[in-house]
Design an enzyme around this catalytic site. Structure first.
Site, PDB file in Angstrom:
ATOM      1  CG  ASP A   1     -12.973  16.402  30.684  1.00  0.00           C
ATOM      2  OD1 ASP A   1     -13.609  15.009  30.771  1.00  0.00           O
ATOM      3  OD2 ASP A   1     -12.122  16.243  31.336  1.00  0.00           O
TER       4      ASP A   1
ATOM      5  NE  ARG B   1      -9.157  -7.036  33.471  1.00  0.00           N
ATOM      6  CZ  ARG B   1      -8.427  -8.036  33.598  1.00  0.00           C
ATOM      7  NH1 ARG B   1      -8.330  -8.842  32.844  1.00  0.00           N
ATOM      8  NH2 ARG B   1      -7.774  -8.279  34.815  1.00  0.00           N
TER       9      ARG B   1
ATOM     10  CG  HIS C   1      -4.324  11.153  26.224  1.00  0.00           C
ATOM     11  ND1 HIS C   1      -3.941  11.569  27.481  1.00  0.00           N
ATOM     12  CD2 HIS C   1      -5.744  10.897  26.350  1.00  0.00           C
ATOM     13  CE1 HIS C   1      -5.280  11.486  28.303  1.00  0.00           C
ATOM     14  NE2 HIS C   1      -6.094  10.911  27.549  1.00  0.00           N
TER      15      HIS C   1
ATOM     16  CD  GLU D   1     -11.384  10.620  32.851  1.00  0.00           C
ATOM     17  OE1 GLU D   1     -10.743   9.730  33.499  1.00  0.00           O
ATOM     18  OE2 GLU D   1     -11.163  11.213  31.861  1.00  0.00           O
ATOM     19  CD  GLU D   2      -8.865  13.391  29.513  1.00  0.00           C
ATOM     20  OE1 GLU D   2      -7.917  12.763  30.271  1.00  0.00           O
ATOM     21  OE2 GLU D   2      -9.354  12.588  28.723  1.00  0.00           O
TER      22      GLU D   2
END
Length: 392
Positions: free
Chosen positions: A81, A177, A363, A139-140
């Site tokens: 998305d 990570r 973003h 997902e957003e």
């Protein structure tokens, strides 16, 4: 095998860039990824994968069967998305949809997922295990993973891998990570209820706007003095609305915010902590309140074994200089964490930053990526999948 994977990915590079630019030009918002999903399904079918559409509403699953069909599944998840942002990159392949943009790199994620499927499909009899590719919507808005899981996306999955672009590190680098990768993200709604009155006589009213300002100030000050600084909390009020006219004291104000935290113990205590502060401020000034705290997605906790798998695969593929161990987590959120409730998993950061030009953050309306990173992502995931089945 690594050489074969790298050669296949390099050969596919022009096609992968073409795919990424097509997806970038035609972004779709969360839950509306119909054309993207159809495109993804077509590419997967052309590779010979078994394809399921409309999984998790607008999601797609592609399954690749290895030689050993009864070994369970390794899942590779990417998201599709875009965001409600007006693009300002001036690229030839910029978004053709007004007010919608792939400003978080999901076009790259989708392309990396497709490229990994293409490469592994080409390995044929040289690949032992089974891989389920999850192309996730929404997902957003942190809903797509739930939708996919509800439709059975994690059934028989032994482990899950993911990728997210990272403009802060140079294109073609891989960031690993261990442990906490992202924060838990919760939502809070606070309504301050006062009494309206004339703007010239505030002492006769209970000013909800002023009290809301005190609530915001007290919450921010309290974080620095009542929360453990080694266990960070971020509370941001992103929307505030109230009042009817410039000369009328507002009787009601609604505030909407996001709350981010890394530690489960801290997270569990936050609703009561916030409410106590709101209640004390309102009591002091004679107002009442309503508070709704909604837990969103938990933080992503990378599995150490799978993180080691990704690190080893990346180091063997690209050398030590292009693999970074990230010292800090992000307070951003990722609903990849929902899959980790069903199987161990790990997500790596794919560097997409340019060496000699400005890199805009995720973003941002001018966000761009170094497209050479696509091959890096494909090789890293494909080789990690190969090593998972051949060395586990």
């Amino acid at each position: 095998m690594l050489t074969q994977i790298k050669n296949l990915a390099t050969k596919l590079a022009p096609r992968l860039i073409e795919i990424r630019r097509h997806i970038h030009s035609h972004p779709e918002l969360s839950g509306q990824e119909h054309q993207t999903a159809a495109f993804v399904a077509g590419v997967l079918s052309s590779c010979g994968l078994h394809v399921q559409e409309a999984v998790g509403k607008t999601g797609v699953i592609g399954e690749l069967e290895g030689k050993n069909k009864d070994t369970g599944l390794l899942a590779i998840r990417t998201d599709m998305d875009a965001l409600p942002i007006q693009e300002r990159t001036c690229l030839d392949y910029a978004s053709r949809s007004a007010g919608i943009m792939h400003a978080c790199g999901h076009d790259v994620h989708t392309t990396v997922g497709l490229g990994t499927a293409m490469v592994l499909a080409e390995l044929g009899e040289h690949f032992d295990g089974n891989v389920r590719f999850l192309f996730q919507p929404a997902e957003e808005i942190a809903q797509g993973a739930n939708w996919m899981v509800e439709d059975g996306a994690m059934e028989n999955v032994r482990a899950v891998l993911g990728v997210h672009v990272y403009p802060s590190i140079v294109g073609g680098s891989v960031g690993i990570r261990y442990g906490a990768l992202t924060a838990a993200a919760d939502d809070v709604e606070i309504v301050i209820i006062g009494e309206s009155g004339h703007g010239a006589r505030p002492h006769e009213a209970i000013d909800a706007i002023w009290i809301a300002a005190q609530v915001i100030t007290n919450l921010q000050q309290a974080i620095s003095r009542t929360q453990n600084p080694l266990r960070p909390v971020v509370l941001s009020i992103g929307k505030i609305s109230g009042g009817r006219a410039p000369n009328v004291i507002a009787d009601q104000v609604k505030m909407l915010g996001t709350v981010r935290s890394l530690h489960p113990e801290t997270r569990s205590a936050l609703p009561n902590w916030i409410e106590k502060i709101v209640a004390n401020v309102c009591q002091t000034y004679g107002a009442s309140y309503e508070l709704n705290y909604r837990q969103g997605v938990p933080g992503v906790q990378n599995d150490p074994v799978l993180s080691q798998l990704l690190e080893t695969a990346a180091r063997e593929a690209w050398g030590t200089d292009r693999v970074l161990i990230l010292p800090e987590p992000s307070l951003g959120a990722e609903d990849f964490s929902r899959y980790l409730e069903y199987a161990p998993g790990a997500m790596f950061r794919l560097g997409v930053g340019f060496k000699e030009k400005q890199n805009y953050p995720l973003h941002h309306p001018q966000f761009e990526v170094d497209e050479s990173a696509i091959v890096t992502g494909v090789v890293t995931l494909a080789y990690a999948a190969y090593k998972y089945w051949h060395y586990s």
